[in-house]
Enzyme design. Structure first.
Site, PDB file in Angstrom:
ATOM      1  N   TYR A 168      42.241  73.621 110.782  1.00 38.08           N
ATOM      2  CA  TYR A 168      42.207  75.010 110.311  1.00 38.08           C
ATOM      3  C   TYR A 168      43.661  75.435 110.134  1.00 38.08           C
ATOM      4  O   TYR A 168      44.410  75.482 111.113  1.00 38.08           O
ATOM      5  CB  TYR A 168      41.546  75.918 111.345  1.00 38.08           C
ATOM      6  N   LYS A 205      29.822  78.993 113.045  1.00 45.42           N
ATOM      7  CA  LYS A 205      28.754  79.480 113.931  1.00 45.42           C
ATOM      8  C   LYS A 205      27.416  79.779 113.234  1.00 45.42           C
ATOM      9  O   LYS A 205      26.405  79.965 113.910  1.00 45.42           O
ATOM     10  CB  LYS A 205      29.221  80.776 114.641  1.00 45.42           C
TER      11      LYS A 205
HETATM   12  C1  PHB Z   1      32.269  72.529 106.829  1.00 50.21           C
HETATM   13  O1  PHB Z   1      32.472  71.335 107.079  1.00 50.21           O
HETATM   14  O2  PHB Z   1      31.658  72.874 105.796  1.00 50.21           O
HETATM   15  C2  PHB Z   1      32.793  73.568 107.739  1.00 50.21           C
HETATM   16  C3  PHB Z   1      33.348  73.182 108.946  1.00 50.21           C
HETATM   17  C4  PHB Z   1      33.860  74.128 109.803  1.00 50.21           C
HETATM   18  C5  PHB Z   1      33.816  75.453 109.456  1.00 50.21           C
HETATM   19  C6  PHB Z   1      33.222  75.853 108.270  1.00 50.21           C
HETATM   20  C7  PHB Z   1      32.735  74.907 107.402  1.00 50.21           C
HETATM   21  O3  PHB Z   1      34.348  76.379 110.318  1.00 50.21           O
END
Ligand code: PHB
Ligand code: APR
Length: 390
Positions: A201, A297
Site C-alpha cells: 500500500y 474489509k
Molecule cells: C485486491 O487484491 O483486489 C485488493 C487487495 C487489498 C485491498 C483491496 C483490494 O485492500
C-alpha cells in the site's frame, strides 16, 4: 412455492448463507438478478481474514482455496521513499490472511450449491418483498416471463448496494450514514508476475497506489484517480508509468508490465444503513454497508454478517430460540462500525487529499512518522487488518 428462507442476491453473502443453512437442514431459495456468467465475470477483492476462511471450511467450500490460496504473514506500507512492513503474524500473536480472489470463491460457492442441488434462480426481475412484519412474509418476482411468489419464514437481503432489500425497510425506521471520498481507484488485472510476494500500500505525492495479486502469474494493481476520470483515458502505458512513479524506485525497478486483462474505475465510499433487521427481513453484506477498499474489509464484513445470521437462523430452527435473531442487527453492526472505522483510517492515511486539505496532508506525515516509531500503532493496524474477532 414455499421455503424457509428466501435469499435475495447470489453474490458471496447469499451463496454462503444458503450453503451454511443447507448443511444444517434449513431450506432456502436464492434469487439472483444477473446470470451466473455475469456474476462470475466481476473482478472483486481478494484478501480473506481467518474468520472467513474458517467459515468457508465449515461450509465445506475450502478445498480449492486451501490448495491455491496464499497465506500472507504481513504486508507493506510505502511512503516518503521508505517501506514499513506490518508483520501481521508477530504483532497479532499468530494471525495471518489468505490471498484468494473473490471471483474464485464465488465460483467455489456455486459449485458447492450445485453439488447439494441448491435452488438458485438467475435473471429474476422486479423482486418485491411482502408482509415483512408478519410471521408469513413472501417475495414475488418475474422469472422466465412469469410472475411468481415464494412464501417463507424469513427473508435474507443479500442483494448488494444496488439491491431492493435495504430500501424495503421503511424510511421512518432506517438511518443511513454515508461518506464519499473525492476520488476513485483505477484497477488493472494483468497476467504478469506480482511485483512483490506481499501486498504493498503506497502513499506518494501523486496519489495512492496498491500492488496486489491473485496468483504467482496474475497481478492486481490500483492507482488513485479523479472521480470524473474514465478507464478509456488510461492506456496500459499510462497506467504502468503512473504506478511506477507512485511506488518506491527499487520496487518499481522490478515491476513486470504487460497488457491489461481488465481495467475499471470504482468510487470510494463508506455507507451504513441501520438497523440491519426489519421484522422478518435481515440484511447482510453490501446490502447494508459499503467500505472503501483500502482496508480489504468488504468481503470480510459480509462473512461476519453471514456468520451471525446463519448461526441465529440455525439456532431458531434447531432449538426454537429467537435470541440470535433478536440481537443480530446490534451484533453485526458493532463489528461493521469497527471495520468501517479501520477502512476510513487507512483511506485517510494513504490517499492524496492535498488539493483540498493541506492540514490533513501534514497530519498524514505526522501519523506515518508516528507509525514508524510506534509498535502500538503497528499492532493496532495489524489486529484490524487480520480481522477483529467474531
Ligand atoms: C485486491 O487484491 O483486489 C485488493 C487487495 C487489498 C485491498 C483491496 C483490494 O485492500
Ligand atoms: N434481485 C436479485 N438480486 C439482486 C438484486 C435484486 N433486486 N439486486 C442486486 N442483486 C444481486 C447482484 O446482482 C449481486 O450478484 O445481488 C448480488 C449482491 O452481491 P454483492 O454485490 O457481491 O454483495 P455481497 O454478496 O454482499 O458480497 C460482499 O463485499 O465489498 C464487497 O466486493 C465485495 O462483492 C463483495 C461484497
Amino acid at each position: 412455492m414455499k421455503t424457509q428462507v428466501v435469499i435475495i442476491g447470489g453474490g458471496p453473502s447469499g451463496l454462503l448463507l444458503s450453503q451454511l443453512l443447507d448443511l444444517a437442514g434449513v431450506d432456502s431459495v436464492v434469487l439472483e438478478r444477473k446470470s451466473r456468467d455475469y456474476v462470475l465475470s466481476r473482478i472483486r477483492a481478494g484478501v480473506l481474514e481467518q474468520g472467513l476462511t474458517d467459515l468457508l471450511r465449515k461450509a465445506q467450500v475450502s478445498t480449492r482455496m486451501d490448495a491455491e490460496g496464499k497465506i500472507h504473514d504481513g504486508f507493506c506500507l510505502a511512503f516518503g521513499g521508505q517501506t514499513l512492513r506490518i508483520d501481521l503474524k508477530r504483532l497479532t500473536g499468530g494471525k495471518t490472511v489468505m490471498v484468494y480472489g473473490q471471483t474464485e470463491l464465488t465460483r467455489d460457492l456455486y459449485e458447492a450449491r450445485d453439488a447439494l442441488n441448491g435452488t438458485i434462480l438467475h435473471e429474476v426481475e422486479d423482486v418485491v418483498l411482502h408482509d415483512l412484519k408478519s410471521a408469513s412474509p413472501s417475495v414475488s418476482f418475474l422469472h422466465a416471463g412469469e410472475r411468481q411468489r415464494i412464501a417463507c419464514d424469513f427473508i435474507a437481503g443479500c442483494d448488494g448496494f444496488h439491491g431492493v432489500s435495504c430500501t424495503s425497510i421503511p424510511a421512518e425506521v432506517r438511518t443511513e450514514y454515508e461518506k464519499t471520498f473525492p476520488f476513485g481507484w483505477l484497477g488493472v488485472l494483468s497476467r504478469t508476475r506480482p511485483v512483490d510476494d506481499e501486498l504493498i500500500y503506497a502513499r506518494s505525492p501523486e496519489g495512492f497506489a496498491l500492488c496486489s495479486m491473485r496468483s504467482d502469474t496474475l497481478s492486481r494493481y490500483y492507482v488513485q484517480c479523479p472521480l470524473s476520470d474514465s478507464a478509456e483515458n488510461w492506456s496500459d502505458d499510462r497506467f504502468w508509468n503512473t504506478l511506477s512513479r507512485r511506488i518506491p524506485a527499487h520496487i518499481a525497478a522490478r515491476l513486470e508490465t504487460g497488457p491489461s486483462i481488465e481495467k475499471s474505475i470504482a468510487p470510494l465510499r463508506s455507507f451504513i444503513s441501520e438497523p440491519m433487521r426489519f421484522g422478518q427481513l435481515f440484511l447482510a453484506g453490501d446490502a447494508a454497508h459499503i467500505v472503501p477498499p483500502t482496508g480489504a474489509k468488504g468481503l470480510n464484513l459480509a462473512a461476519s454478517d453471514i456468520f451471525y445470521l446463519s448461526t441465529a437462523l440455525i439456532d431458531f430452527y434447531q432449538s426454537g430460540s429467537n435470541a440470535g435473531l433478536q440481537t443480530y442487527s446490534q451484533t453485526a453492526l458493532s463489528r461493521v462500525w469497527k471495520a468501517s472505522r479501520f477502512s476510513w483510517f487507512m483511506t485517510e492515511l494513504l490517499h492524496d487529499f492535498s488539493q483540498t486539505d493541506r492540514f490533513g496532508d501534514r497530519m498524514q506525515d505526522a501519523q506515518l512518522d508516528y507509525l514508524v516509531g510506534s509498535e502500538a500503532l503497528q499492532t493496532s493496524i495489524a489486529e484490524n487488518y487480520a480481522g477483529l474477532p467474531y
